[in-house]
Structures are given as structure tokens and as C-alpha cells.
Design an enzyme around this catalytic site. Structure first.
Site, PDB file in Angstrom:
ATOM      1  N   HIS A 176     -95.358 -65.625 -23.217  1.00  0.00           N
ATOM      2  CA  HIS A 176     -95.552 -64.245 -23.685  1.00  0.00           C
ATOM      3  C   HIS A 176     -95.434 -63.229 -22.557  1.00  0.00           C
ATOM      4  CE1 HIS A 176     -99.750 -64.776 -22.466  1.00  0.00           C
ATOM      5  NE2 HIS A 176     -99.903 -63.468 -22.571  1.00  0.00           N
ATOM      6  N   HIS A 238     -96.297 -68.307 -16.577  1.00  0.00           N
ATOM      7  CA  HIS A 238     -96.249 -66.841 -16.473  1.00  0.00           C
ATOM      8  C   HIS A 238     -95.833 -66.371 -15.071  1.00  0.00           C
ATOM      9  CE1 HIS A 238     -98.067 -67.301 -20.279  1.00  0.00           C
ATOM     10  NE2 HIS A 238     -99.329 -67.219 -19.934  1.00  0.00           N
TER      11      HIS A 238
HETATM   12  C1  BG6 Z   1    -102.496 -67.522 -21.651  1.00  0.00           C
HETATM   13  C2  BG6 Z   1    -103.470 -68.423 -20.954  1.00  0.00           C
HETATM   14  O1  BG6 Z   1    -101.237 -68.098 -21.660  1.00  0.00           O
HETATM   15  O2  BG6 Z   1    -102.442 -66.290 -20.997  1.00  0.00           O
HETATM   16  C3  BG6 Z   1    -104.830 -67.779 -20.902  1.00  0.00           C
HETATM   17  O3  BG6 Z   1    -103.550 -69.657 -21.644  1.00  0.00           O
HETATM   18  C4  BG6 Z   1    -104.753 -66.404 -20.313  1.00  0.00           C
HETATM   19  O4  BG6 Z   1    -105.750 -68.570 -20.169  1.00  0.00           O
HETATM   20  C5  BG6 Z   1    -103.662 -65.597 -20.998  1.00  0.00           C
HETATM   21  O5  BG6 Z   1    -105.995 -65.772 -20.497  1.00  0.00           O
HETATM   22  C6  BG6 Z   1    -103.447 -64.253 -20.319  1.00  0.00           C
HETATM   23  O6  BG6 Z   1    -102.617 -63.454 -21.107  1.00  0.00           O
HETATM   24  P1  BG6 Z   1    -102.728 -61.884 -21.017  1.00  0.00           P
HETATM   25  O7  BG6 Z   1    -101.599 -61.410 -21.848  1.00  0.00           O
HETATM   26  O8  BG6 Z   1    -104.077 -61.501 -21.525  1.00  0.00           O
HETATM   27  O9  BG6 Z   1    -102.576 -61.542 -19.565  1.00  0.00           O
END
Ligand code: BG6
Length: 480
Positions: A176, A238
Site C-alpha cells: 500500500h 514498504h
Molecule cells: C502495514 C504493517 O503493512 O503497514 C503495519 O503491517 C504498519 O504494521 C502499517 O502499521 C503502516 O501503514 P501506514 O499506512 O499506517 O503507514
């Protein structure tokens, strides 16, 4: 067009991800009028839930106009069944096609499957979809959530099993972070601006730091998190995605495959990560002892050595970057929530000014919260004194753009999957090389049971992480 119908089918509809991300993203698209006018949304999970209870549950996660909410909720259906039994999927198929048939004048029924389920049942569910639910007169696309395996072998197995059931063009592996506004902007900033590209190399940059900080702990998700740890949860996907976009060579075109080809090429130049260039941490309780330590979270074994913080130095062996460190840092339970890329430039060769100010030019791309791009500059302090001070050219989105209403990352990604656009999804070879980079390190950490360094909930993280950055030439300036 009006002759095609879209059925979104969310597998794992009663879970957390569906409630927090998938349904709200669909609602976001609905509010923006971006869902096809003929849309049906079907949830599937094991729990028996009355449709009204289900709607009430989903409704809690939706923000926006009450009337719109009501209209959106009226599109929702829910069915409970088993994940590993063909008969359950066959029964579900009957319901879906009956619902689809209610719509008149439809020539194509497209189906978008969203797997919001734990990895242990990815394959069962894929078999279920493939065996019973594929559309007979339209496309069928499958969105898969991470974790895609926990090391190279398990990821390859998953890719190959899913590959037997679905074509790569119908699979959409979500990371994402790729859907975030500023992550999308990385390529534009780099490749659309004449002022950056000539400086974008080890010749002018001394280090690049990519930081992910969260100010919350695992909060009851510890049982799940403990099987993965922060490197698998955040760094392997990420942060590595952000790194590839920051460091890759210019792609041949903006076509999805051309971009991914460059990312893969870049990832293949990453040298094995050395344990003495890694810091692992695990959070303890806050100073007052009010917030539970990681080890006190539900489902976490008392002797767990799973890291909730990791910092690691990456070396990219190509002409542009050879010899310049990339420092990746990520952690939970820290002093703030912030994700950013910080590019620290070398000092000009012939620096004429007093040496006591050690600050450097930095280009910072803040991914969240408060999207911003700013460039730290040294400038003369206005007035009679001959002093220089650090100042900024600041593009904070909130100040610059009126009525900023950024879509959630999931909105963009779901919309892209509906359009069949793979640009922001993870290709199989990209996933493979990401695991090649991390698997030896993860194996070593597990085999040697390397103990993470404790850090206090709400702090900057383990002390050794700041020392690691320093060792690689990062100069900490004010406000960081
Ligand atoms: C997820 C992780 O992919 O991304 C989580 O599994 C994390 O642990 C999250 O909190 C963070 O996403 P964002 O969009 O809140 O930065």
C-alpha cells in the site's frame, strides 16, 4: 460502461483489514463517484454475522455524509462459509450470480476478489476462487495482501501455487506504500526537475536515510506480529519500495513493466546486508510503566527476540551509488509517527564559511503525516551581522494546496485494479529479489537468536541506531 457490472468480493470480510482499509477505501471511491454505477460488494468470511450487524460493523469504519453512507451500505452483502471447502464456494457462487442477474441489461460481469486474509489460507482461498467463483463473462482479478511468504522459499512456493491458478496479469499484489501520494511523487520529483537529476548520485549526496516511525506499539496484534517482526512487516516491502523509487535509473517509459524492470535491476545491485551494519530493537514499557512492553502484548512469548525496530545500511553496487550508504530505519512505539526520505548532500568543495555550522543541504520528502517536500539551505541571516543560518524552501502540501483531499492509498490501488493497471503493484520477480536481499539476514538473526536492544516506548529507538547513522556520515541537524 453501463453494460458491465462490477462485483467486488472481499474474502476475510469480518477481519480488521477489511474493516479498517478495504471497505473505507471502497466507500472513498463511492464518494468520489469512481465506482462503476453497477457495483455489488460481497463479503465472505467464516463467522456467521447477520447482514445488519455486519453493516453496523463496517459503518463504524466509514467517515462521511450519513446519507451517502446509507446508500453505500445498501450495496453490501455478506455470506459466511468455509475457506477450505468447495461446497461452500459453490453455494457462494450461486448467491453472487443470482445477485448479478438482478441487474438488467448487463453483458459483462467483472469480478474483483480482495484477499484480506492471513497468509496461512492464501492458497485454500485461491483454490476456492479458481474452482468456483471465476466470472464466466467478464474479467476476474485478484488482489493479494502481504505477507507474501516469510522468506525466499515460502514466497516462491506461494508465487508458484498462485501462478498455477491465476495469470500474472490478473494478480495484484498490494504494497500500500505505492499508493501513497508522496511515494507517487518520487518519480516526478526526480525525473521532471532539471535541478535534481544532475545531483542525484554519490558525487553530491553523502547519505540517504529512509525512516518509518510509528508512535504506537503492536496493541494486541502482537501474536501475529511476532511471527514476522519489523523487517518483514515494513522494511522488506514498504521501505524497499521507497528505496527502489529513490535510487533506480530512469525507466524507458512510464509503462508498468518498464518501471518495474528498473526497480528489479536496482534491487539486484544491493549487496548482502552485514550484521554489524544492522541494529535491532524491541520496545519496553514507557517511563511511567503505564503502556505495556512488547513482551506484555497478547500472544507474544515472554522470551521473544522478535525486533520491533530495525536499522540497516544498504550498499548499492552500481556506478551511481557505489560507496554511498542508504540507511533504512523502521520501528514501532517511537516518539512520533513519521515516514520520510532524507537526502543529505555533501558540503560544497570549496566551503568559504566558518566551519562551526555543520549542517548540510538536505532534501526531505515527507510521506506522512503532512505530505511535504522541503530543501534545507544555508542562507545569510538577514541584517547587519554576517552570519549564516539554516533555512528551508518548503512545499508543505497543506499550505500550498487548498482544500487538500488526498485519497487513501487503498483507494488508489483498488481503483487501479478495477482499471487493470499494474503500475503500483508488485511483480513476481520484484518480490523474489526483495526476499533474496532479506532472507540471509533473517536466517542469521533467527539462527543466532540475536537479542534486540531494548528501547523505551515513546523514545527515539535504540541508541545504537543513531550511532550507526553517525558511523555512515549522517550529520544530525536541528529538528531531526
Ligand atoms: C502495514 C504493517 O503493512 O503497514 C503495519 O503491517 C504498519 O504494521 C502499517 O502499521 C503502516 O501503514 P501506514 O499506512 O499506517 O503507514
Amino acid at each position: 460502461d453501463s453494460r458491465s457490472l462490477l462485483t467486488v468480493i472481499i474474502l476475510g470480510a469480518s477481519g480488521d483489514l477489511a474493516k479498517k482499509k478495504t471497505y473505507p477505501a471502497l466507500f472513498g471511491l463511492y464518494l468520489r463517484d469512481l465506482l462503476p454505477s453497477n457495483t455489488i460488494i460481497y463479503g465472505y468470511a467464516r463467522s456467521h454475522i447477520e447482514i445488519n450487524d455486519f453493516k453496523a460493523r463496517i459503518s463504524k469504519g466509514l467517515k462521511g455524509d450519513e446519507e451517502k453512507k446509507k446508500q453505500f451500505l445498501s450495496l453490501l452483502h455478506y455470506h459466511s462459509g468455509k475457506y477450505d471447502e468447495k461446497a461452500s464456494y459453490d453455494e457462494f457462487e450461486k448467491l453472487i450470480s443470482a445477485e448479478e442477474k438482478k441487474q438488467s441489461g448487463v453483458e459483462r460481469s467483472n469480478r474483483l476478489f480482495y484477499m484480506a486474509i492471513p497468509p496461512s489460507i492464501f492458497i485454500d482461498v485461491s483454490i476456492g476462487i479458481h474452482g468456483s467463483l471465476i466470472s464466466k463473462n467478464g474479467w476476474s482479478r485478484v488482489i493479494v495482501e502481504k505477507p507474501f511468504g516469510r522468506d525466499l522459499d515460502s514466497s516462491r512456493e506461494l508465487v508458484s501455487e498462485l501462478g498455477k491458478l491465476f495469470k500474472e496479469k490478473d494478480l495484484f499484489r498490494i504494497d500500500h506504500y505505492l499508493g501513497k501520494e508522496m511515494v507517487q511523487n518520487l518519480m516526478v520529483l526526480r525525473f521532471a526537475n532539471a535541478v535534481f537529476e544532475p545531483l542525484w548520485s554519490k558525487s553530491h549526496i553523502s547519505s540517504i536515510t529512509i525512516t518509518f516511525k510509528e508512535d504506537i506499539g503492536t496493541e494486541g496484534r502482537g501474536g501475529y506480529f511476532d511471527q514476522f517482526g519489523i523487517i518483514r512487516d515494513v522494511m522488506q516491502n514498504h521501505l524497499l519500495q521507497v528505496l527502489s523509487l529513490v535510487a533506480m535509473e530512469p525507466p524507458v517509459s512510464l509503462n508498468a513493466d518498464d518501471i518495474t524492470n528498473e526497480k528489479v535491476k536496482l534491487l539486484r545491485c544491493i549487496q548482502p546486508i552485514k550484521m554489524n551494519e544492522v541494529v535491532l530493537g524491541q520496545y519496553t514499557s514507557d517511563p511511567e510503566g503505564k503502556i505495556p512492553a512488547y513482551l506484555d502484548d497478547e500472544g507474544v512469548p515472554k522470551d521473544s527476540v522478535t525486533p520491533t525496530y530495525a536499522a540497516a545500511v544498504f550498499h548499492i553496487n552500481n556506478p551511481r551509488w557505489r560507496g554511498m550508504p542508504f540507511i533504512l530505519k523502521c520501528g514501532k512505539a517511537l516518539d512520533e509517527r513519521k515516514t520520510e526520505v532524507r537526502i543529505q548532500f555533501k558540503r560544497p568543495d570549496n566551503f568559504l564559511f566558518s566551519d562551526d555550522d555543520i549542517s548540510r543541504n538536505e532534501l526531505v520528502m515527507r510521506i506522512q503525516p503532512g505530505e511535504a517536500v522541503y530543501l534545507k539551505l544555508l542562507s545569510k541571516k538577514p541584517g547587519l551581522e554576517n552570519k549564516i543560518e539554516q533555512t528551508e524552501l518548503d512545499l508543505s502540501y497543506r499550505h500550498r494546496f487548498e482544500n487538500l483531499d488526498l485519497p487513501d492509498a487503498y483507494e488508489r490501488l483498488i481503483l487501479d485494479a478495477i482499471k487493470g493497471d499494474h503500475n503500483l503493484f508488485v511483480r513476481d520477480d520484484e518480490l523474489d529479489v526483495a526476499w533474496q536481499i532479506f532472507t540471509p539476514l533473517l536466517d542469521q538473526i533467527e539462527k543466532e537468536k540475536i537479542k534486540p536492544e531494548p528501547y523505551t516506548f515513546g523514545s527515539r529507538g535504540p541508541k545504537s541506531a543513531d550511532e550507526l547513522s553517525k558511523r555512515f556520515g549522517f550529520i544530525r541537524s536541528l529538528g531531526y
